[in-house]
Design an enzyme around this catalytic site. Structure first.
Site, PDB file in Angstrom:
ATOM      1  N   ASP A 222       0.866  -1.186   0.000  1.00  0.00           N
ATOM      2  CA  ASP A 222       0.000   0.000   0.000  1.00  0.00           C
ATOM      3  C   ASP A 222       0.904   1.238   0.000  1.00  0.00           C
ATOM      4  OD1 ASP A 222      -2.171   1.875   0.557  1.00  0.00           O
ATOM      5  OD2 ASP A 222      -3.353   0.121   1.091  1.00  0.00           O
ATOM      6  N   HIS A 245       2.358   2.094  -3.107  1.00  0.00           N
ATOM      7  CA  HIS A 245       1.452   3.071  -3.723  1.00  0.00           C
ATOM      8  C   HIS A 245       1.999   4.492  -3.646  1.00  0.00           C
ATOM      9  CE1 HIS A 245      -2.248   0.178  -3.364  1.00  0.00           C
ATOM     10  NE2 HIS A 245      -1.225  -0.350  -3.992  1.00  0.00           N
TER      11      HIS A 245
END
Ligand SMILES: *[C@@H]1O[C@H](CO)[C@@H](O)[C@H](O)[C@H]1NC(C)=O
Length: 394
Positions: A222, A245
């Site tokens: 993430d 991310h």
């Protein structure tokens, strides 16, 4: 007689402070002598709790020492500083702390190692291994019945914290969370989890001021670093991110009433194969939140999908019908950003139709897609470019 006495007096005057400081800094509590076993199996939770109680009760700067070896810690531990008598506790960690691989054991207990209301805690070295892979598999299977899992390491309502040379591996959920803190230095930290692990943000910061993250490598599933509402005066330098991310301010503006994000710097960073590079993200819902005075500087992109992105229309599961973001974004500078985008659109500014992004500056930004110039899209954004900027829709 007399000179000797004077000499002794002088000597003791000189030695006394040395002895005192040696004494006050010399308390070391070794978890292995308090019952922890380095065999990777025996639950060592109680040894950590005992060490904290002893350290907390002693004066000066006590140290909790974790020797080499693998220590299983099967319960979530809260280190509360509210009754500590000292100027801070050092954790000197050589070994690895292992969470149980059966995710039902920690279940929904939120944070595996939680520090609350502490002042002056320093963590040096060590590996926190969350053993999260079975929980990730449960979540990815999408059949439900999985607990949330736990964050490896959390600090809340705390001050003057140093985390140095720590490795956080395979957390079930976020790796490190800094919430409601002041003056936190994260240095030489490594975060590592699979690029397909869900919700394993590297370092999440919110409601905090004076957080610096330097010389840190993050590979995860993430956000490498996520910056929530109420974060101010944050500095990130020499960061490697990917997979992951990217570095994200947001998601912001989920709630109507929310403190803003201000004075955030990212300087010298590399994003490799990430979903985003530098992102600002807000819900498409009413809010009084804001983002001001942000600098993204000296950044290399290697096949990032969205190298530069502002997305103010985040709205999973259609939870904001016909609404627009109330978060106002202003004073964001992008300087010296180079490299490659994995998609044709390298720069995307998708701002709120109610609160346009203002004072957005691009300076010396060069991004390519497939070795050719990339493209960019702008909506509801005002700003300017300096030097060589490609692509640019400003
Ligand atoms: C902005 O944040 C930095 C730390 O990242 C700090 O040194 C500086 O004083 C802050 N500036 C203002 C105006 O608060």
């Amino acid at each position: 007689m007399r000179p000797t006495l004077t000499f002794l007096l002088l000597l003791s005057l000189f030695l006394l402070p040395c002895l005192m400081s040696a004494k006050s800094s010399s308390y070391t509590y070794n978890v292995a002598t308090l019952g922890a076993r380095p065999n990777g199996k025996t639950d060592s939770t109680n040894a950590f709790i005992k060490a904290w109680i002893l350290a907390c009760g002693s004066s000066g700067r006590p140290t909790i020492h974790v020797p080499w070896g693998r220590f299983m810690v099967r319960k979530a531990v809260t280190f509360s500083g509210s009754r500590c008598k000292n100027k801070g506790v050092n954790f000197d960690i050589k070994g690895t702390l292992l969470a149980p691989s059966d995710f039902h054991v920690l279940g929904n207990s939120e944070t595996w190692f939680m520090f609350e209301d502490v002042v002056g805690v320093t963590i040096s070295g060590g590996v926190l291994d969350g053993q999260g892979s079975s929980l990730w598999a449960c979540k990815r299977a999408g059949k439900g019945g999985c607990p949330d899992g736990v964050t490896n390491l959390g600090f809340t309502n705390s001050m003057n914290i140093v985390i140095r040379g720590l490795t956080s591996l395979n957390s079930q959920l976020y790796h490190i969370v800094v919430n409601g803190c002041k003056n936190v230095k994260i240095q030489g930290v490594t975060v590592s989890a699979s690029g397909t692990s869900p919700n394993t943000d590297g370092i999440h910061v919110q409601l905090s001021t004076g957080v610096t993250i330097v010389n840190t490598n993050i590979h995860t599933g993430d956000d490498c670093i996520s910056i929530g509402a109420g974060t101010t005066n944050m500095w990130m330098e020499n960061i490697n991110c990917g997979p992951g991310h990217g570095i994200s301010i947001g998601s912001l503006g989920k709630d109507g009433n929310e403190p803003g994000v201000q004075n955030i710097t990212v300087t010298t960073a590399k994003f490799t194969g990430t979903e985003n590079g530098v992102r600002i993200k807000s819900w498409g819902r009413p809010s009084n939140g804001f983002v001001r005075n942000v600098l993204f500087q000296r950044i290399t992109m290697v096949n990032a999908q969205n190298p530069i992105i502002i997305d103010q229309n985040y709205c999973p599961a259609g939870r904001c019908p016909r609404q627009v973001s109330g978060v106002s974004i202003s004073g964001v500078r992008y300087e010296d950003i180079h490299g490659s985008s994995a998609t044709p659109v390298a720069i995307k500014f998708d701002c709120s139709s109610k609160h346009h992004c203002t004072d957005i500056k691009l300076e010396n930004v060069m991004l390519t897609y497939n070795k050719r110039p990339a493209s960019s899209t702008c909506s509801n954004v005002g700003g300017s470019t300096y030097g060589l900027v490609r692509p640019s829709c400003l």
